[in-house]
Design an enzyme around this catalytic site. Sequence first.
Site, PDB file in Angstrom:
ATOM      1  N   GLY B  40      -5.379  12.345  50.635  1.00  0.00           N
ATOM      2  CA  GLY B  40      -3.966  12.983  50.185  1.00  0.00           C
ATOM      3  C   GLY B  40      -3.212  13.393  51.286  1.00  0.00           C
ATOM      4  O   GLY B  40      -2.160  13.057  51.397  1.00  0.00           O
ATOM      5  N   CYS B 187     -35.542  27.715  38.424  1.00  0.00           N
ATOM      6  CA  CYS B 187     -36.216  27.926  37.039  1.00  0.00           C
ATOM      7  C   CYS B 187     -35.154  28.172  35.841  1.00  0.00           C
ATOM      8  O   CYS B 187     -35.207  27.995  34.635  1.00  0.00           O
ATOM      9  CB  CYS B 187     -37.244  29.026  37.200  1.00  0.00           C
ATOM     10  SG  CYS B 187     -36.416  30.521  37.792  1.00  0.00           S
TER      11      CYS B 187
END
Lengths: 610, 657
Positions: B40, B187
């Site tokens: 860009g 977890c």
Amino acid sequence: ALVWSSPRAPGAFAATGMEEAKRRRYDRQLRIWGEHGQARLESCKVCLLHCGPTGVETIKNLVLGGIHSFTLVDDALVTPRDLGNNFFVHESDLGKGRAAAVAAHLHELNTSVSGAFVDESVDVVVDQNPDFFAAFTVVVASRVSMKTLAKLDEACRARDVALVALDTLGLVGTVRLSRTEHRVLEAKPEETDFDLRVNKPWPALMDFARRFAPGGGIGDELTDAQRAHIPWAVTLVNVVEGLGMRDAPPSAWTADRRAAAKAAIKAAFLSRARDTPSADDAEAAATAAALGDAVLPENATEALAAARHAWKAPGAVPPSLKETLSDPKLDALETNAPSFWFLLAGLRAFLRGDGGDEASKLAALPSDAVMPLEGSIPDMTSTTEWYVELQRLYREKADADADAVLRHTRFFLRAAGASEEAVTREEARFFCRHAAHARAVRWRSVKDELAWADGAGAALAAKLADPDATVAWCAARYVVARAVDVYRETRGRYPGAPLSVEKNDAHMMRDDAGDDDDVCDVEGDTRALRSIVETTLKEIGAEAERVNGGVVESMVVEAVRCAGGEPHTVAAVLGGVGAQEVIKLVTGQFEPEAHTLVYDAAKAVTAAVL
Amino acid sequence: LSRPSRDLFAHAGSLGVMMSPSSDAQLAKDAKVLMVGAGGIGCELLKTLVLSGFENIEMIDLDTIDVSNLNRQFLFRRKHVGQSKAFVARSSALKFRPGVSIEAHHGNVKDDKFNIEFVKGFDVVLNGLDNLEARKHVNRLCLAADIPLVESGTTGYLGQVTVHEGKNINACFECSPKPTPKSHPICTLRDTPEKPVHCVAYATDLLFPKLFNSNRDLTSDLDEEDARDARAFACDAENGESFATFATRVYDFVFRTKIESLLLKEEMWEKRSRPKPLPAFRDVVKGESADDVAAGADATLQKPSASEAVGVADAQKVMTVEQAARVFVSSVARIMTRDAEAAANREDGVCGTDAFDKDDALAVDFVAAVSTLRSANYGIPPQSPFDVKGVAGNIVHAVATTNAIVGGLIVLEAMKILRKKKDAKGVEDDASAKQKSYPPCRYTFVKKRATNNRLLEPVEPDPPNASCAVCGQARLELVCDTESFTLGRLLHDVLKKKLGMHAPEINAPETVLYEHLEGLEEDEIAQYEKNLLAVLTATPAGGVRNGTELDITDFSQKFEFKLLVTHRPRSEWDEEEDPDLFILRGDQSAIGEAEEGDGAEAGGDAAAAGDDDDDFEIVDDGDELEIVESADAGTKRKRDASAEEGAEGAEKARRVE
């Protein structure tokens, strides 16, 4: 004369997969202005006057974004000079019409945008065919003289077309916006706070919260795990209620009361204190202090962090909205006025608490007026069930408020002889969600700017003496740019430009000929420009030597040295700013700039000057 | 071509002391510039460079063109999709300006050929990059080569250009801390997600590589006993299991069986809401066959869009469980079919889709489906595919306008640097002899709107930060459990990932623990690889323990610093707070010294946004506003360090457990 046009490529976005193809292409910008913003952009028809780098860079950015169409107006031929500062011309275009060449190259950027060009002088079109501009949403004008710009502005205003005028002169750029009225609903401010009404709960919210309070239905049967999922907004409602502070004004929340509220939050989550009514401040505080914060579940910590919602004014009307609501337009609604104004009138009646349909025109806004509820709620630790329920309560209240605003709005529609159906329920709900930042921007006309009318002269004089050095600096740049405009208007060339331009090119707007080898009269031009600057300063009641320590003199020297040059670096920056403003005007999202913004590339500063 | 110099960058002199236009034109003509990044910002920059008279440009970019680039990267057309950004940018620019010399490299700036010597061949380096790792690398190359760097970034309407002229002149890119991505405890992702982002990360980081990575033996956090027993993630193609059938088996295991077995772990749900297993696949689709579901409207399984095939058209709408189940099975079958076909064409017969890529429509379908189903399991508010894609791809919104502004600003700063350099060398022509006050370099911040008159905010560059580990003298401190932290984690997670090092060498006081393996003898390689597996205390020559000071060197970046190791036993770590189980920080003593200067606090601002999309460093869509005290001007500036500006802002960040 319209001589070249590329229709919307048929089938480019064929029926199947059209949305998906578009979504992929525009993904990164959809995340800024949403699909409705994109839809507005895609219906936007832009006209560009003069195909120099500043204007062309602006259109380039808009074509990439996916506007509906562009039309270029320019009668110049491509010269070597264009190859030096304008990316969208090829060597093979030399000698051909500039508008045609640029249009073809721009079209390649995004074939779903249609392009056209008009090989005609900008002055002629503005002078002779003002109706030409009726077909556009926005006109972008670059390098157009103030005199022509004033006429153009008048033509645009009469046809409700927005105007963005850009100019690059050496290292100085100006961006001008003009439109009779620009309505902003989705201002998208950087910081927003949720309006949760925990200290002014409506009956349904109060009932819901009560269930969690001691003795209030499920309140006593919750396990610790469940208790740790009571949404913090509910906790705050109960704490405020427990302290007897419901509907109390913010001023009633003394430091002691605030501390008591925090203690009560802690107490509500400490198992030992569970059966103790939280109203007993002292005991609750003592228990909380004894146990510390470490054992608090996450939802209690969140409630503590959000405690300010307890003493913030519920649904306060922002000052900027108060200003919008005092717009005289609200008291003279015409049949065909935009629904924005009818909705604002409906909102004002809602805020006044007028009953039924009889809106009293003169009543002032009560100081404790409460906005329609916005309706969204933030992240909270909760169970899905409770969270969804809470979400529903807020949504329903927001819808009910919006419906009330709609009832008032329809009263005004009827009164103005318009159809009640002119405003839909969805529109009213959308309006209410964003109403806090609704604003109508009206810019000074170019005509007034040109004639130093409507306070323009005094405003500029004030900016020249602004204690903010950047503002004073940019105001001085502006004065010199205006003087250059006068110079060009009388001599037909930019100060510092080769004399041959004057001799060879009878047409006022042509600054394209001439080369470095030509003879220039730097000293003469400097003298002439200096005298115009002095006259200009006199007109607005400022003195040259008192402006920023005589800086104007050196700006004059620089303006002559740049000789109307349009360096691409500066044009690129200005093209970015210009396109951004067009997008704001078209989408109605974000707040646009002031009437005139000056950019100084050497210092990398900008300032709003008028 | 004759190019009137009045349109060139000819007037940048501060008032009254301007150089001649021809002198500036010459400056640009003579300069050799290196552009890193052709995305860009790069497209705008390349255009502005060639139109400002620059004739010697080299650029590097490793990326290829995607459809979503076309809304702003104007040197690319639809027909270029899939091609090298660097090559296409070069040829597009040359088409418009044939006389300029542009050399394009399709490659990673970290490649060995772009070394310090290479960088020394330029007068200035201009960055238009989208990821922090590459930016850090270029910063170090520039420091080592003593070549000034102009850095830039944009996010939506916000942008910034900063200048880093060299050691001891002003701050380097890394003098201020940069936000790093937040990681989530495994977890939480695997068993107890709480937020939408956890569901997305489960899909991209755990399930995606488990199913599609070409290395089928890859160890994964999903390889728990029950999964292995059920061969849940292995397609039994030998016995004729179709990809679609396999996908339904994965569905039933992940969204049903696994949740049922988790529910048995009572202690896990004492303080949490219990998840709900989803109904079995055949019940969700009312008995339709797996193959029919996968095929949808496209029996060939060739169409690269599962959502389209099964008729889920609106990416803005949240999918129902049934829709998500269908998209899941269809996307798994399609990705596996695609990989199997690619594998058949390869000699080694192995091909997979190794990692989630936001430009891969099937991968996006898969992640949106998994995330929706997982949200249903855990009662987390589901997100629309559009939003999931934004989170999964760390997508930063981007528009042409901001890039255009930033591209122009980069060239302005580059010109100032070149002029200053030339003046310093004393190579002055007549016209510039009197030129002593060329405008000073500035950091420039682009804002959404001119608040308080300033759309652009120029700020004096920060001074060097004495406590910067890269250009300063500071020591860093690594806190970890030395008895379980391996040298391999030190290498990969700390030095490479966190510090962006390329080829680090680790020296203990008595011995070399690790060096870059390229070109080493086999026995050396074996020894170093063995070292990597060892926990710190068990490394050769007595081990690395609390208080050991390591010398870390990276010759490719000419980057060297001391690393103090501090032991903190495993039992004292809170995984929720520090999921990485290590902390890297400035050595306290060094920072204490630095506070006397004004560098330490200065400028944590160059928030390193990146146009583009890839790997933007801020994952959270929170609204982290930081107030930064600018060291010199004393002005407060506030900036949005994150990328939060989207249209859907407020609704996005809810959490339900």
